[in-house]
Design an enzyme around this catalytic site. Structure first.
Site, PDB file in Angstrom:
ATOM      1  N   GLU A 173       0.820  -1.222   0.000  1.00  0.00           N
ATOM      2  CA  GLU A 173       0.000   0.000   0.000  1.00  0.00           C
ATOM      3  C   GLU A 173       0.853   1.271   0.000  1.00  0.00           C
ATOM      4  O   GLU A 173       0.663   2.177   0.813  1.00  0.00           O
ATOM      5  CB  GLU A 173      -0.964  -0.011   1.187  1.00  0.00           C
ATOM      6  CG  GLU A 173      -2.006  -1.108   1.093  1.00  0.00           C
ATOM      7  CD  GLU A 173      -3.050  -1.056   2.196  1.00  0.00           C
ATOM      8  OE1 GLU A 173      -2.908  -0.244   3.134  1.00  0.00           O
ATOM      9  OE2 GLU A 173      -4.015  -1.837   2.135  1.00  0.00           O
ATOM     10  N   GLU A 292      -5.573  -8.529  -0.391  1.00  0.00           N
ATOM     11  CA  GLU A 292      -6.297  -8.180   0.831  1.00  0.00           C
ATOM     12  C   GLU A 292      -7.756  -7.963   0.470  1.00  0.00           C
ATOM     13  O   GLU A 292      -8.066  -7.089  -0.349  1.00  0.00           O
ATOM     14  CB  GLU A 292      -5.740  -6.913   1.500  1.00  0.00           C
ATOM     15  CG  GLU A 292      -4.409  -7.079   2.186  1.00  0.00           C
ATOM     16  CD  GLU A 292      -4.023  -5.858   3.016  1.00  0.00           C
ATOM     17  OE1 GLU A 292      -4.922  -5.194   3.577  1.00  0.00           O
ATOM     18  OE2 GLU A 292      -2.812  -5.565   3.087  1.00  0.00           O
TER      19      GLU A 292
END
Length: 505
Positions: A173, A292
């Site tokens: 991320e 995710e």
């Protein structure tokens, strides 16, 4: 009564079912590791401190891969802290979750655990506070046979054979302002490409995942993927997608249709990746790692980390207790992933134990299955062979977020080696049952082996340590038919799996 017609043909296939689609995620976050998968002194613990009751549930869940060690945690993690004699490992502040990391569990323990669990590791490298050199060091420690400083350290630490980790995440991320070491897309793309090139000098056959947007509502979504792939297209194999879902302002219909968002997200990133490839005149296809995904009540109090002078060890964090409605949504998200199996070749439900997880534990006590355990386990076990190109004609249901959507969502797999066809269905209408007709071509239905449903009743029902089987799939006796197809009834707000035997003669 809503109606739906599903047309399947064993000759119309999307792709083989990617076994890596049924991955999970272990991060040093809350109680995922400590008192989750690892608890020396627990009555079921093995000599390595791994909870035997959790290992049994992980095997039942059908997890095929596990991503480690993060997540946000990895962006300030020194992997070297987690190797060598445990009593000599340093305790460090975890800046991601404002906790104290003891490092009692590290890479070597994780690799012992994945072998005990029978799963494939996915290793994440820190490209937040660290970079190419540290990633290559980690690779050498993990995968080199011996004769070098770091490989010999691994051997001295008890692992004579290399770990052979094939799949690697290049950071996590990196677009997120919450991420330690966040970067712009061109900065990250260049770093990912540089790191990938260096890692491939050690092993050109590694599979490397670059960071996509943290979620599709990020202000840079789309341009991030384009810019990262412009820098790193030739050097990486997959790009990551992350998405979490929760009901907003009590909007159950939109929540039940969360797979609409996942479908659009996957289609958008696929289109962006292919556009970059077309501009480069490349025949290579970038695949997607949806590494995710889950239901996560991010605004709930358990998702708030400690602050100030409080740096606890493994505090309870993100411990959502899932309902039947959450299980229906998870089942729908798995349908979306399977539907896109020609491009989504890896996925990780986040996370495995205690932290927004299908498995919950009590320190020193019981372990049990949350409601979301069941659609994942059934799908992982019975989605075999090839994903079929399912044609749907369904009544619609209204949602505030997505407009009118098909009331019934579905996908099917067919295993030509056994003749078993499995159909996964979600009734996304909150208050209306659905009559479904499944028409089969290319094979004949010999019978219904099993049909189970979760939902259609108390959508708020949950499992607990004292009532671990309170909410679980129940037999659905409505499934009937042979020959060219079957019919069945789906209760409102429900997930259903129907297993059929077929013959081709």
């Amino acid at each position: 009564m809503n109606t739906a017609r599903l047309i399947l043909d064993t000759r119309r296939r999307v792709a083989p079912v990617p076994r890596r689609l049924f991955g999970s995620f272990v991060e040093h976050l809350g109680r995922c590791v400590y008192t989750g998968i690892y608890e020396p002194g627990h009555p079921t613990a093995d000599p390595h401190g791994f909870r035997g009751d959790v290992l049994a549930l992980v095997r039942e869940l059908g997890v095929t891969t596990v991503r480690y060690p993060g997540g946000n945690f990895v962006s300030s993690y020194r992997w070297e802290d987690g190797i060598g004699p445990v009593d000599q490992r340093p305790a460090r502040l975890d800046l991601a979750w404002h906790s104290l990391e003891t490092n009692a569990f590290g890479l070597d323990e994780f690799m012992r655990w994945v072998r005990a669990a029978g799963v494939e590791p996915i290793m994440a490298a820190n490209l937040g506070t660290r970079g190419t050199a540290e990633a290559v060091d980690l690779l050498e420690y993990a995968n080199h046979r011996g004769g070098s400083h770091l490989a010999d350290r691994r051997r001295d630490n008890g692992a004579a054979d290399p770990y052979g980790i094939r799949l690697w995440c290049l950071g996590n991320e990196m677009d997120g302002p919450w991420q330690v070491g966040a970067r712009t897309a061109p900065e990250y793309g260049r770093l990912a490409a540089q790191t990938a090139k260096a890692m491939r000098r050690f092993d050109p056959d590694l599979e490397l995942i670059a960071c996509g947007s943290s979620h599709s509502s990020m202000p840079t979504f789309g341009t991030w993927e384009r810019d990262v792939l412009t820098e790193a297209y030739d050097d990486i194999d997959l790009i990551s997608l992350h998405a979490y879902y929760q009901p907003v302002d009590g909007d159950l219909p939109s929540f039940l249709a969360s797979a609409e968002d996942m479908d659009r997200y996957i289609d958008a990133v696929t289109a962006i990746a292919d556009s970059v490839g077309a501009i480069r005149r490349s025949t290579k296809k970038i695949m997607i790692a949806f590494d995710e995904w889950n239901v996560w009540y991010q605004s709930a109090a358990p998702s708030t980390p400690p602050s100030g002078e409080d740096w606890p060890v493994a505090p309870p964090l993100l411990e959502d207790h899932y309902s039947v409605a959450d299980a229906v949504v998870v089942g729908g998200l798995l349908i979306s992933l399977l539907r896109h199996s020609d491009r989504v070749t890896a996925a990780c439900q986040a996370q495995l134990v205690n932290v927004i997880a299908p498995i919950m534990t009590e320190p020193g006590g019981a372990a049990w299955r949350q409601t979301i355990f069941h659609p994942f386990a059934r799908t992982a076990r019975h989605a075999r062979g090839a994903v079929l190109d399912a044609l749907r004609d369904s009544s619609t249901t209204a949602t505030d977020r997505y407009g009118e959507v098909d009331a019934v969502d579905a996908v099917s797999t067919w295993d030509d080696s056994t003749g078993e066809m499995t159909v996964f269905l979600v009734n996304r209408s909150a208050d209306t049952p659905a009559e479904v007709t499944v028409e089969v071509g290319g094979a004949r239905v010999a019978g219904v082996v099993e049909c189970v449903t979760i939902g259609g009743g108390d959508l708020d029902a949950r499992n607990t340590a004292d009532g671990p089987d309170h909410a679980a799939p129940r037999p659905n006796g409505s499934a009937h038919g042979t020959g060219s197809g079957i019919g069945l009834t789906l209760p409102p707000a429900s997930w259903t799996m129907a297993r059929l035997t077929t013959t081709t003669s």
